[in-house]
Design an enzyme around this catalytic site. Structure first.
Site, short mmCIF file in Angstrom:
data_model
loop_
_atom_site.label_atom_id
_atom_site.label_comp_id
_atom_site.label_asym_id
_atom_site.label_seq_id
_atom_site.Cartn_x
_atom_site.Cartn_y
_atom_site.Cartn_z
CG ASP A 72 -1.77 1.21 1.36
OD1 ASP A 72 -2.30 1.64 0.33
OD2 ASP A 72 -1.88 1.74 2.48
CE LYS B 196 -2.97 14.62 -16.32
NZ LYS B 196 -1.85 14.01 -17.06
N GLY C 255 -5.15 3.50 -3.47
CA GLY C 255 -6.39 4.13 -3.88
C GLY C 255 -6.21 5.53 -4.41
NE ARG D 22 26.14 -34.76 2.27
CZ ARG D 22 25.07 -34.24 1.69
NH1 ARG D 22 25.04 -32.95 1.43
NH2 ARG D 22 24.05 -34.99 1.32
#
Length: 1437
Positions: free
Chosen positions: A521, A725, A861, A1281
């Site tokens: 957000d 604008k 938003g 290993r």
């Protein structure tokens, strides 16, 4: 190739994927489908069709309560739901089946209770953890549902609308009423939005934020109709006792609010439900609400009451049966911007829209009170409809474990079948031969086939540890400890509040180390919701503001030499002026009552100038000096003085800001819907241009050029819209004998530049360069201009404008066209730069997360320009980025916009994907040839370089909510959007609803099968947080709304870097390494048991004594794997923070995969074979006994188990990257314990209890075979290993191994510096990387010069942007301006204007032919003398 949407249909485990995808929430979900359209009645009976034939109200017309519950469990559902969730683990089903089998005597090995105990422990621990987390949700729900609200009660008011019963949660069902929490007031700063409240441990102490009321009622009048105040009511107990039947406001809980109730809401209180406004305390019934918790927008929204209900201003009017009406509403839906309803009164039916509605989730601001009617409650409110239920999340590692467990189960089943078939076959073959081990084979009911089945079941029990139940206990323990590590990490504690980072879901720590996409957000997450005026350009000269260290001690009012303090007017204005001023600023909370203002508050004209906030005030000593020089300008210097005066006059007058006076301090205060406007007006006031308010259409301005107020008549407001604008006002100066009209304009640079008069190229060029500089720093820019409007021109234009504003068709378009006519031939004044202040460290954090290979999407938003501006300031958009804008408000279809973008910028990928045509089969370029891509020129220079679209900063997609609505319409659109988005480095989604945020997350989560993280702070972010694999809530000073639905709560966005790069990477590496080592160590044990079956006729017998097997996972081998999970470090934290590129190992799943699992399984099988066969043949060929007797099974099997423990523990140690004291202790612990246990166990006399090992000490410890076997098997088993790891470290080391070695050799080495300055570590870095720039121009030391070093980088280059909806290409110069478009507030201001009509032109045209200049705005430039008493009062007015 772009990542494609993945499908699991072809997977060999597709059937399991479907089973695992089963959603437990569906069985226990409380979510109800929205009902049909409704009629809310007031003082009427409900419609007849709402009832059944028996008179009962139909279910669909029974409204939900206002109780919102986010908890997952109740007392009744906890046990079944939690068990279902836990038994999604395949291993738990297996353990339960094995435990049930051992309750049958035939298969019992030990006490059945002892067998099932581990499973019960696992289920109990997990259940307690889940219960604890849910108790916190219950507590949060209770806090919100118990918040106080004033509900109409008494009189003749009866709510006829039917509401269902409230849910009886744990608190309501089991806690006595007398012990329950009383209603509370929820303060805005402590607001934990309706369905998403923060848990108590995440809440900062707010003092007395939760105030408990003693009185249960409020009256706003006496029986005689006289206003009755609450404080008087509290003192008048007699009144309370004898007038309880009168209409009053009862203080109830939010959960008690019902559809059809009248509620009264006060300033700064949250809205409890979706309500329509009946009346407000403000003039013309206007109310202001803050919606940032709902839609993320920072500017206030204005709402107005329904005119037909404006008379309902008190409880008496609301309860009067004469005021009956009905509200017909649409069915509940999730659109935040749409409301369809109508009021039906005896006089007719009137429409209601969203502008007359207050939604749950918003907060009342700048309005003393509002009375509203509730139309939607609880689950029908828009904010709840935009959220989902609380999900049951499982980590990716846990999901990956299930197929591995399946493999082990298949292996177990195969081993059991082999044992059963082999044992049955051998019995059938050897039984006739009288084999001595077939005891009981001559019994009549003995059946080899049945015995084979019995052996198969016994084999399942014998080898059950191949799926270790202790693994799940260990994982839960380790994850709990990792949550504690996060909590106690002082590096991610917010020092200002002491808020620590909190892990609310303990089972997702390893997911933090695998994140591929972050969805963030903006408002409150990346920004602080604070606008700060930082820089400006006036007449070609840039003012950058003084740093705090440069400001003088008395910078608030200027130095002694430059005194910019504006003295208040001391004369008392006429009473009528005071009254007009008091009534004009009705949106302010301090001047609601005209008489109270006159009695207790000083006039707006007398108030002291606003006191700037030290943290946000603008100060520039050079500017103050220039203004002071302009005040005393000499002849010939007036041009510069006019520029300064004109610039700040535009700032002071071209706005919709309201003013009020602080009753306590007597200082002037500005109240603005837009934080941008407030910052601009405050900056002008700091320089000396103090806006003193408006009396309807008269503006009062105090300037450094005059000791008296200047008055302007506001003639027209040409308000701001996203399409225009720009914003303009037409004013007429009333003082100084100058009655000319002035057009004052502010707006986007490209819009203003297109409307400038010819000439002045030098000023335009310089201002353009300043705009580029401001935009590169991530500042929000506005360009200012003006013109003098000749009277005859205005008269002609005014006629056309008046016709446009009353037009019935295409009104908005006609107003825009007419407004554009007068906004021509402007004179440029300069530009402003405002910082949308970011959270600390946001740009650096985003840059490092991008360097880590994480793609960041911002979903907000806010409008498009705001989102782009934040993209620049946060470093999501660099100066070399190419923006692709897809908008839904253009004439070009969304599909064609996306196809065009793919073909224009990603032609190879478009061709590979077959993206060659539009929906109708036409080429979109041909179908939309009316919108060709074209450059935009300002008339000065080309603002698009020749490399437009090819800049090295990559691409950023910007898409708005309307376009997303179309993009989510079908799978084809989704696939195309996903393909386009994945080609870009970042995505910014603007104007999106909470539900769209969740859909965006799911698009990536399901389409790419990528690990996602969502972060936010508001209730509008909850859906997104719940949809992502990991949800992070910001729990700082104010933003607590999203915490309750999150998995992790942090106080600042910058903490996300350490949470992911350090704790996430560590947790994933630790847990992945621990799990594969757990499987390994158990396969070693099971392997030894399995090889023994060859020598025991496949009878499922144990090779070593059962207690050794019983304690295998409890004592012998548990400590090293736990140490891996707790203390292992792939590399130190400072290295991980300095080199975020190392995060790719987690992002690419390096630490846990099926390949890794199979490798460890093969290693375990190989080592078990070495241990078993080497010791077996060592003891039997020849016999190790000196007395010639055969070796007992307990003797050589004890050697096997001890050797296996040593091998397993040291193998786990070999897999540990960093050996600390705890690791040494853990590796040694199991070895010491098994040696001690063996010695003690073999010494237990049969007189105490029978053991198979008694006397074994006599043969075991003195034997050279014992010691030699352990040493030999130890080295042989570990050698492969060890050799493999040594070879890789020497000849093929990875980056992490290099970093560990470098850290060991030089602990003080600066890894970040080496990586960025061409050192040996520079190969870790990508070839190109965008620099880090914050809004303050600061940057991380290691990144700050990177862009400057890139060949061809221009210090003033700004990002290219291509608008696919129009085909326009331009360069972004930081324009952004947030204000409500066309709201009730702007309409109210316009209705108050007394615009001159053509018939009045004789009084306005005297100066129509004068030279166009701004001299009158500063007339005279030098200070004016005080006027005579005869004109003083008139001039101030």
């Amino acid at each position: 190739m772009a990542p494609q949407r993945k499908t699991k249909s072809g997977s060999p485990f597709a059937w399991y994927d479907k089973l695992a995808a089963f959603n437990v929430e569906n069985l226990f979900s409380r979510k109800r489908l929205p009902g049909p359209s409704r009629s809310v009645v007031v003082h009427q009976d409900i419609p007849a069709d709402y009832r059944t034939e028996k008179g009962k109200v139909k279910k669909e017309h029974t409204y939900p309560t206002n109780q919102v519950i986010t908890s997952k469990y109740t007392i009744i559902t906890f046990l079944p739901r939690n068990l279902l969730e836990q038994f999604r683990r395949v291993a738990n089903i297996f353990f339960a089946a094995i435990a049930i089998l051992q309750f049958f005597p035939l298969f019992s090995t030990v006490s059945p209770g002892l067998v099932i105990l581990p499973l019960l422990i696992v289920l109990g621990i997990t259940g307690c953890k889940d219960a604890y987390e849910d108790i916190k949700r219950h507590q949060s729900d209770r806090r919100v549902n118990s918040t106080v609200v004033r509900i109409l009660e008494g009189g003749e008011f009866i709510n006829q609308n039917v509401t269902g019963k409230k849910s009886k949660t744990f608190v309501r069902g089991f806690i006595p009423r007398s012990l329950r929490r009383k209603p509370q007031v929820l303060k805005s700063g402590d607001l934990e939005m309706q369905q998403n409240a923060a848990p108590p441990e995440a809440i900062i102490n707010q003092g007395n934020a939760a105030e408990t009321y003693d009185d249960s009622y409020e009256y706003d009048y006496t029986p005689d109709g006289v206003e009755f105040h609450e404080d008087e009511h509290r003192r008048n107990s007699f009144f309370r006792k004898h007038h309880e039947s009168h209409p009053r406001w009862r203080k109830g809980r939010w959960e008690d609010v019902k559809v059809g109730d009248f509620v009264k809401i006060y300033d700064n209180e949250p809205i409890p439900a979706d309500v329509i406004i009946c009346a407000t305390s403000e003039e013309e019934n206007v109310a202001f609400v803050e919606t940032k918790n709902l839609d993320g927008e920072t500017n206030l929204k204005s709402r107005n009451a329904c005119p037909e209900l404006a008379h309902l201003r008190d409880a008496k009017a609301c309860a009067d049966p004469k005021n009956s009406f009905r509200v017909d509403c649409d069915r509940p839906h999730d659109s935040l911007y749409k409301m369809t309803a109508a009021i039906a009164t005896p006089n007719g039916k009137y429409p209601i829209d969203i502008g007359q509605t207050l939604l749950r989730g918003t907060v009342l601001r700048h309005t003393r009170w509002v009375i509203g009617l509730v139309i939607y409650t609880g689950e029908d409110t828009k904010i709840v409809l935009n959220s989902g239920g609380t999900p049951s999340k499982r980590s990716k590692v846990e999901r990956q474990m299930n197929p591995q467990v399946f493999i082990n189960l298949i292996l177990l089943a195969a081993m059991a079948v082999v044992c059963g078939v082999a044992e049955s076959s051998l019995e059938k073959y050897y039984s006739p031969l009288g084999a001595p081990w077939l005891f009981g084979d001559n019994i009549s009911d003995d059946n080899p086939s049945v015995n084979g089945i019995t052996t198969l079941v016994f084999a399942l029990i014998t080898f059950q540890n191949i799926v270790p139940i202790s693994l799940y206990i260990s994982i839960e323990f380790v994850r709990t400890a990792q949550a504690a590590f996060i909590y106690f990490d002082r590096e991610i504690v917010y020092e200002k509040t002491g808020q620590a980072t909190l892990a609310r879901s303990w089972n997702l720590s390893d997911d933090l180390g695998q994140i591929e996409y972050i969805f963030s957000d903006k408002t409150g997450t990346l920004t602080q919701n604070v606008m700060v005026f930082r820089k400006c350009s006036i007449g070609g000269k840039a003012y950058h503001g003084d740093s705090p260290t440069e400001e003088p001690p008395n910078a608030e009012s200027g130095s002694e030499k430059v005194d910019m303090t504006v003295k208040p007017i001391v004369e008392e204005p006429p009473q009528e002026i005071q009254q007009e001023v008091g009534s004009s600023d009705s949106a302010s909370t301090a001047v609601q009552d005209q008489q109270a203002v006159n009695r207790s508050n000083p006039s707006l004209l007398q108030a002291e100038r606003p006191k700037p906030n030290p943290e946000t005030r603008f100060h520039d000593q050079e500017l103050l000096n220039d203004v002071q020089s302009a005040v005393h300008a000499e002849p010939g210097q007036e041009s510069w003085a006019r520029s300064l005066n004109g610039f700040f006059t535009v700032l002071s007058l071209c706005h919709t800001v309201l003013t009020t006076v602080d009753a306590e301090t007597g200082t002037l205060q500005y109240k603005a819907q837009s934080p941008d406007e407030e910052a601009l007006v405050e900056a002008a006031a700091a320089v000396g241009y103090v806006f003193r308010g408006r009396d309807r259409d008269i503006l009062h301005l105090q300037t450094p050029f005059s000791e008296e107020l200047e008055r302007y008549q506001l003639v027209n407001i040409l308000d701001f819209t996203s399409a225009r604008k720009r914003m303009s006002v037409i004013v007429k100066k009333l003082d100084g004998g100058d009655d000319r009209l002035f057009l004052l304009t502010k707006g986007a640079d490209n819009v203003i530049y297109e409307r400038l008069m010819p000439g002045g190229d030098a000023l335009k060029q310089t201002t353009e360069e300043h705009l580029d500089s401001f935009a590169n720093e991530g500042l929000r820019t506005l360009t200012l201009a003006y013109k003098v409007v000749p009277q005859d021109e205005y008269d002609e234009w005014s006629v056309r404008y008046n016709e446009a504003i009353v037009a019935l068709d295409d009104r908005e378009e006609k107003i825009a066209v007419v407004s554009d006519e007068i906004e021509r031939d402007l004179r440029l004044l300069g530009a402003t730069a405002i910082e949308d202040r970011l959270q600390d460290g946001v740009p650096e954090t985003i840059a490092d997360l991008k360097a880590a290979g994480i793609k960041i999407w911002v979903a907000t938003g806010d409008k498009l320009e705001t989102a782009i501006a934040i993209g620049h300031s946060t470093n999501l958009i660099s100066r070399d980025s190419n923006m692709i804008i897809v908008r839904g408000d253009g004439s070009r279809p969304i599909w064609n916009q996306m196809v065009n973008a793919m073909q224009e910028f990603f032609s190879e990928e478009a061709e590979a994907q077959g993206i060659t045509s539009g929906e109708d089969g036409q080429n979109p370029l041909e179908a939309d040839d009316s919108f060709p891509l074209r450059r935009v020129n300002t008339g000065v220079t080309s603002i698009v370089g020749s490399d437009n679209g090819d800049r090295p900063g990559g691409f950023v997609l910007v898409i708005d909510g309307l376009a997303l609505t179309h993009a989510f319409s079908d799978e084809a659109h989704k696939d195309l959007l996903l393909t386009l988005a994945t080609q870009c480095e970042g995505v910014i989604c603007c104007r999106v609803s909470p539900l769209q945020k969740a859909l965006i997350v799911r698009l990536v989560k399901d389409g790419l099968d990528a690990m996602t993280l969502a972060i936010g702070d508001g209730a509008n972010d909850v859906s997104m947080i719940q949809a992502a694999h990991v949800g992070v809530g910001i729990s700082g000073e104010e933003g607590l709304q999203a915490v309750n639905s999150s998995d992790y709560a942090i106080a600042q966005f910058r903490f996300l870097k350490r949470l992911l790069l350090v704790h996430g990477h560590w947790s994933y590496a630790r847990n992945g390494n621990m799990i594969v080592n757990f499987f390994y160590k158990n396969i070693v044990c099971i392997g030894v048991l399995w090889w023994f079956q060859i020598y025991c006729s496949w009878s499922s017998q144990y090779v070593f004594e059962y207690t050794f097997l019983l304690w295998w996972n409890s004592f012998w081998t548990i400590a090293p794997v736990i140490a891996i999970g707790l203390f292992d470090r792939i590399v130190d934290d400072d290295v991980l923070m300095a080199l975020p590129e190392l995060y790719r190992y987690g992002r690419e799943g390096h630490w846990f995969s099926m390949k890794l699992f199979l490798a460890y399984m093969m290693d375990g099988i190989m080592q078990s074979a070495i241990i078993f066969f080497l010791i077996l043949y060592g003891y039997f060929v020849p016999s190790s006994r000196s007395d010639g007797y055969d070796v007992a099974r307990s003797e050589f099997s004890t050697v096997m188990v001890i050797a296996a423990v040593f091998v397993v523990n040291f193998f786990n140690g070999l897999e540990t990257n960093v050996w600390t004291g705890w690791v040494f202790f853990a590796v040694a612990l199991g070895n010491v314990l098994i040696l001690l246990y063996t010695a003690v166990y073999n010494s237990i006399s049969p007189g105490w209890f029978s053991t198979l090992g008694y006397g074994n000490n006599h043969f075991l410890w003195p034997s050279a075979y014992f010691w030699f076997s352990i040493v030999l098997t130890f080295f042989l088993a570990l050698a492969p290993r060890y050799v493999y790891k040594s070879y890789n470290f020497i000849f093929n080391p990875n980056d992490l191994e290099i970093m560990r070695w470098a850290k060991k050799v030089d602990p003080n080495r600066n890894f970040a510096k080496d990586a960025y300055t061409g050192g040996q570590l520079s190969r870790l870095k990508p070839s190109t990387r965008s620099g880090v720039s914050s809004a303050m121009g600061s940057a991380a030391p290691s990144r700050s010069t990177f862009d400057g070093d890139r060949p061809g980088a221009s210090p003033l280059r700004t990002a290219s942007r291509t608008d696919m909806s129009t085909g326009l290409r331009s360069t972004h110069r930081g324009f952004d301006f947030a204000v409500e478009e066309g709201g009730p507030a702007i309409r109210r201001l316009q209705s108050n204007l007394s615009a001159p009509r053509p018939s009045e032109s004789h009084g306005l045209g005297a100066t129509a032919k004068q030279k166009l200049s701004l001299a009158s705005l500063r007339n005279p430039l030098k200070r004016r003398r005080p006027r005579t008493n005869s004109t003083e009062g008139r001039d101030r007015h």
